[in-house]
Design an enzyme around this catalytic site. Structure first.
Site, PDB file in Angstrom:
ATOM      1  N   GLU A   1      -0.778  38.473  27.216  1.00  0.00           N
ATOM      2  CA  GLU A   1      -1.690  38.557  26.089  1.00  0.00           C
ATOM      3  C   GLU A   1      -1.064  37.785  24.928  1.00  0.00           C
ATOM      4  O   GLU A   1       0.150  37.872  24.704  1.00  0.00           O
ATOM      5  CB  GLU A   1      -1.904  40.015  25.677  1.00  0.00           C
ATOM      6  CG  GLU A   1      -2.788  40.807  26.614  1.00  0.00           C
ATOM      7  CD  GLU A   1      -4.273  40.592  26.345  1.00  0.00           C
ATOM      8  OE1 GLU A   1      -4.609  39.699  25.536  1.00  0.00           O
ATOM      9  OE2 GLU A   1      -5.083  41.297  26.964  1.00  0.00           O
TER      10      GLU A   1
ATOM     11  N   TRP B   1     -15.036  47.881  35.066  1.00  0.00           N
ATOM     12  CA  TRP B   1     -14.410  46.902  35.956  1.00  0.00           C
ATOM     13  C   TRP B   1     -14.667  47.266  37.417  1.00  0.00           C
ATOM     14  O   TRP B   1     -13.789  47.745  38.137  1.00  0.00           O
ATOM     15  CB  TRP B   1     -12.920  46.810  35.658  1.00  0.00           C
ATOM     16  CG  TRP B   1     -12.636  46.241  34.295  1.00  0.00           C
ATOM     17  CD1 TRP B   1     -13.522  46.025  33.287  1.00  0.00           C
ATOM     18  CD2 TRP B   1     -11.375  45.801  33.810  1.00  0.00           C
ATOM     19  NE1 TRP B   1     -12.895  45.473  32.194  1.00  0.00           N
ATOM     20  CE2 TRP B   1     -11.574  45.332  32.488  1.00  0.00           C
ATOM     21  CE3 TRP B   1     -10.093  45.748  34.343  1.00  0.00           C
ATOM     22  CZ2 TRP B   1     -10.536  44.830  31.703  1.00  0.00           C
ATOM     23  CZ3 TRP B   1      -9.060  45.251  33.559  1.00  0.00           C
ATOM     24  CH2 TRP B   1      -9.276  44.797  32.271  1.00  0.00           C
TER      25      TRP B   1
ATOM     26  N   ASP C   1     -11.774  36.400  33.785  1.00  0.00           N
ATOM     27  CA  ASP C   1     -10.885  36.883  32.731  1.00  0.00           C
ATOM     28  C   ASP C   1      -9.527  37.318  33.288  1.00  0.00           C
ATOM     29  O   ASP C   1      -9.346  37.483  34.484  1.00  0.00           O
ATOM     30  CB  ASP C   1     -11.562  38.052  32.017  1.00  0.00           C
ATOM     31  CG  ASP C   1     -11.066  38.256  30.590  1.00  0.00           C
ATOM     32  OD1 ASP C   1     -10.194  37.486  30.152  1.00  0.00           O
ATOM     33  OD2 ASP C   1     -11.566  39.180  29.924  1.00  0.00           O
TER      34      ASP C   1
ATOM     35  N   GLU D   1      -3.019  37.636  33.451  1.00  0.00           N
ATOM     36  CA  GLU D   1      -1.701  37.622  32.812  1.00  0.00           C
ATOM     37  C   GLU D   1      -0.905  38.915  33.031  1.00  0.00           C
ATOM     38  O   GLU D   1       0.245  39.016  32.617  1.00  0.00           O
ATOM     39  CB  GLU D   1      -1.835  37.433  31.288  1.00  0.00           C
ATOM     40  CG  GLU D   1      -2.721  36.304  30.858  1.00  0.00           C
ATOM     41  CD  GLU D   1      -4.168  36.735  30.644  1.00  0.00           C
ATOM     42  OE1 GLU D   1      -4.881  36.025  29.928  1.00  0.00           O
ATOM     43  OE2 GLU D   1      -4.579  37.792  31.187  1.00  0.00           O
TER      44      GLU D   1
ATOM     45  N   ARG E   1      -9.046  31.997  30.602  1.00  0.00           N
ATOM     46  CA  ARG E   1      -8.103  31.903  29.483  1.00  0.00           C
ATOM     47  C   ARG E   1      -6.666  31.832  29.979  1.00  0.00           C
ATOM     48  O   ARG E   1      -5.796  31.249  29.336  1.00  0.00           O
ATOM     49  CB  ARG E   1      -8.253  33.095  28.547  1.00  0.00           C
ATOM     50  CG  ARG E   1      -7.785  34.413  29.142  1.00  0.00           C
ATOM     51  CD  ARG E   1      -7.885  35.579  28.173  1.00  0.00           C
ATOM     52  NE  ARG E   1      -7.166  36.746  28.692  1.00  0.00           N
ATOM     53  CZ  ARG E   1      -7.046  37.891  28.053  1.00  0.00           C
ATOM     54  NH1 ARG E   1      -7.617  38.051  26.867  1.00  0.00           N
ATOM     55  NH2 ARG E   1      -6.371  38.897  28.573  1.00  0.00           N
TER      56      ARG E   1
ATOM     57  N   ASP F   1      -8.860  35.259  22.917  1.00  0.00           N
ATOM     58  CA  ASP F   1      -9.426  36.270  22.026  1.00  0.00           C
ATOM     59  C   ASP F   1      -8.941  36.095  20.587  1.00  0.00           C
ATOM     60  O   ASP F   1      -8.065  36.837  20.117  1.00  0.00           O
ATOM     61  CB  ASP F   1      -9.041  37.669  22.523  1.00  0.00           C
ATOM     62  CG  ASP F   1      -9.575  37.972  23.905  1.00  0.00           C
ATOM     63  OD1 ASP F   1     -10.466  37.240  24.364  1.00  0.00           O
ATOM     64  OD2 ASP F   1      -9.104  38.940  24.515  1.00  0.00           O
TER      65      ASP F   1
END
Length: 669
Positions: free
Chosen positions: A135, A286, A392, A395, A442, A459
């Site tokens: 993040e 999810w 999405d 990470e 991302r 974000d």
């Protein structure tokens, strides 16, 4: 061009053509090795990583060997460096030594770029950049109250170097590039002007070296090395994608955009599979299938998608590589062996994503990659007519779990976004949708370019802040483009709204002006949609979005040409000024404006309250102001920039000059 070693004085030089890559002397060794002792803490995708290395060894002498050199300390061989073609192989030969620092040669005033997708700095000199996907953090500036508060609450403040998409590749103004071909934790350190250092948490490291006469050729080589994206489809560049997440009413709200004159190419409903409310805001459920939760929120979704398609409007959705424990798919995935496990048992390893737990889908297992691509992305999404999605995350891979292929999670962590991208690309290929359907990510790392057709900048906060606001999406696109990512875009309007930080009308307007000059224009309602302005909150904002969506659609023929260029040369759509003007060193650090292709220059307004801004016009010959028609000579100018008139210039001799001249009329419609 081949790497070669040339002895001299008390050391040796490693040369690539006539360029010095490494310079080793007994008094200043190019390599230092040590034994590491790492401590890694993860909380909701934010990592705190420390190391206390011991037993540091700096070789004091060297000798030639077959294909390279051996490095010695106190008469013992401690490391080797061999070369072949454009590759350097370095090995620490002492037992337990698993840390190395390689110092690459640097010249005074040599500019450096790269590092993957960087948010805060395009030019990297003077700073170090840990390479670890995570993040990016909220605030990303340790001097601000927001960042300090987020650090205290959830380790979530971030810093200038935190990024979803790091990459251990750097380019220099000697038109060299160096790439670390490894996925372990590493650091690009440019704090010492005498060298470019790379720290590697491994006993072995392989580096690749590239050189060219200028930056365009260098970027082209890197794009070839990592893989080029297919051209974006006509629908993706031919209008705006409207992001709404209010269930079935999203279709009704879309009609208001169309009635306001917006050029709409897609409707993006990330809540297609359901929602849940958390303290962070409205989150998605999810569980990636069109089951009961989806049907409750979007009744007869397949028919609604078909109806949109008949009008030339695509429907986009959302997925990520995790499955909630309270979701319908969790049991199926567990029974199929598709989750990462705890180290000491066969229990599914669960990750807290913020008030709900999820299993991590194990993409090191081929059967699992096939299952996710076919069962979820294929049958549940593509087969009901979905034409794209936000792919999405990627990470969050923890370092204390067990992977199916037995690999070390510390090595696999950075590779995870690439595996995730590959699964998404497989799904498109399985339905013959490559180059038609589009997913956007991302997260990234070296090699994601070969699979992911479109980046988005993550974000951002809903503000103008230096390290986490609107301006960071420019830096993100320019830095990612240098390492082979042709297409980038952002959440128009921003995303993160916390602790009273909410969107303003000015931010929404300025973000539209920026988003219109990116390959894809897509809005987002953000993490707290009920607390924030939306583009359909009032007539003025709706008109603003409609106006700039038409500008975006008007530029489609030019963007199509940029797509052709990206496929043929690897050059990105959004380009740093120095990419076309490498003989102007003053441009090396410019990151608040960009070339959109070679013929259009865009200088978005990214400072709150600004009604004019400084613009640098490079090269020779005039640049024409899009909105006034006035010609400007090269150099720095203070340009008026009221709302709805961001500084945008074009070359009057461009083959697309008539198209650019028509922008004013489109804006005034």
């Amino acid at each position: 061009m081949q790497l070669r070693i040339e002895a001299g004085n008390d050391g040796f030089d490693l040369l690539f053509g006539d360029r010095v890559i490494l310079r080793h002397t007994d008094s200043c060794p190019a390599l230092v090795i040590a034994q590491g002792d790492a401590d890694v803490l993860m909380y909701r995708g934010n990592f705190r990583i420390t190391d206390t290395p011991t037993g540091e060894v700096a070789p004091s002498s060297w000798r030639e060997c077959d294909g390279g050199v051996e490095l010695l300390a106190d008469g013992a061989t401690v490391a080797s460096l061999t070369v072949a073609g454009n590759a350097i192989q370095v090995r620490a030969l002492q037992p337990l030594h698993d840390r190395m620092r390689l110092r690459f040669y640097a010249e005074p005033d040599e500019a450096v770029w790269g590092g993957g997708e960087q948010m805060s700095y395009l030019a990297l000199k003077g700073r170090s950049f840990p390479i670890w996907t995570s993040e990016p953090g909220v605030g990303r500036d340790k001097s601000t109250e927001l960042t300090r508060r987020m650090d205290a609450e959830a380790m979530a403040g971030g810093d200038y170097w935190n990024t979803n998409y790091p990459q251990p590749t750097f380019l220099t103004s000697r038109w060299l590039a160096v790439h670390l071909d490894a996925s372990c934790y590493s650091v690009l350190d440019f704090t010492d002007p005498a060298f470019h250092a790379v720290d590697v948490w491994s006993a072995t490291a392989r580096f690749e070296v590239f050189a060219d006469d200028g930056p365009q050729g260098l970027v082209s080589q890197l794009s070839t090395r990592f893989g080029r994206q297919p051209e974006l489809p006509d629908w993706a560049i031919g209008g705006a994608i409207v992001g709404l997440k209010s269930g079935a009413s999203s279709f009704e709200r879309l009609e208001r955009f169309i009635e306001a004159g917006a050029s709409v190419s897609g409707l993006w409903c990330e809540d297609w599979a359901g929602v849940r409310e958390t303290s962070f805001g409205r989150r998605l459920f999810w569980d990636w299938h069109s089951g009961a939760r989806s049907a409750e929120r979007y009744p007869d979704l397949k028919a609604s998608i078909a109806s949109l398609n008949e009008r030339g409007i695509r429907f986009l959705a959302y997925a990520n590589p995790y499955i909630a424990v309270d979701g319908d798919l969790f049991g199926e995935a567990r029974e199929g062996g598709h989750f990462c496990l705890r180290q000491a048992s066969d229990e599914v390893y669960l990750v807290d994503f913020g008030e709900f737990d999820c299993g991590v889908v194990d993409f090191t297992r081929e059967d699992t990659r096939i299952w996710f691509a076919e069962r979820i992305l294929g049958r549940e999404m593509l087969d009901i007519g979905i034409s794209g999605w936000m792919a999405d995350f990627g990470e969050y891979l923890p370092v204390d779990l067990r992977l199916a292929d037995g690999s070390d999670p510390m090595e696999a962590h950075n590779r995870w976004p690439v595996l995730w991208a590959d699964v998404n690309a497989r799904a498109l290929a399985s339905r013959g949708k490559t180059g038609d359907a589009v997913f956007f990510m991302r997260a990234g790392f070296s090699g994601v370019q070969a699979h992911c057709p479109l980046l988005w900048a993550g974000d951002q906060c809903v503000d103008f802040t230096r390290h986490d606001g609107i301006g960071t999406v420019i830096t993100a696109a320019l830095s990612a483009g240098l390492v082979g990512n042709a297409y980038s875009h952002s959440d128009c309007g921003g995303y993160t709204s916390l602790h009273g930080n909410v969107r303003t009308t000015e931010l929404m307007q300025r973000w539209c002006e920026l988003a219109a000059f990116a390959p894809v224009m897509r809005s987002h309602e953000g993490n707290r949609p009920d607390d924030n302005l939306q583009y359909d909150s009032n007539a003025d904002l709706l008109a603003c979005f409609a106006r700039w969506s038409r500008v975006h659609a008007h530029l489609a023929p030019y963007v199509r040409q940029l797509c052709h260029e990206a496929c043929e040369t690897g050059l990105p759509a959004q380009r740093p000024l120095f990419l076309h003007y490498p003989d102007e060193p003053a441009l090396f650090t410019v990151q608040d404006q960009y070339l959109y292709g070679a013929d259009l220059l865009v200088a978005p307004v990214i400072e709150e309250g600004a009604l004019q801004r400084r613009v640098i016009l490079p090269g020779e010959g005039v640049w024409r102001h899009c909105w006034t028609g006035e010609d400007f000579a090269p150099g720095a100018h203070s340009i008026p920039a009221p709302i709805s008139q961001p500084p945008v210039f074009y070359r009057p001799d461009s083959a697309f000059a008539a198209l650019f001249a028509g922008l004013k009329g489109v804006l005034e419609q």
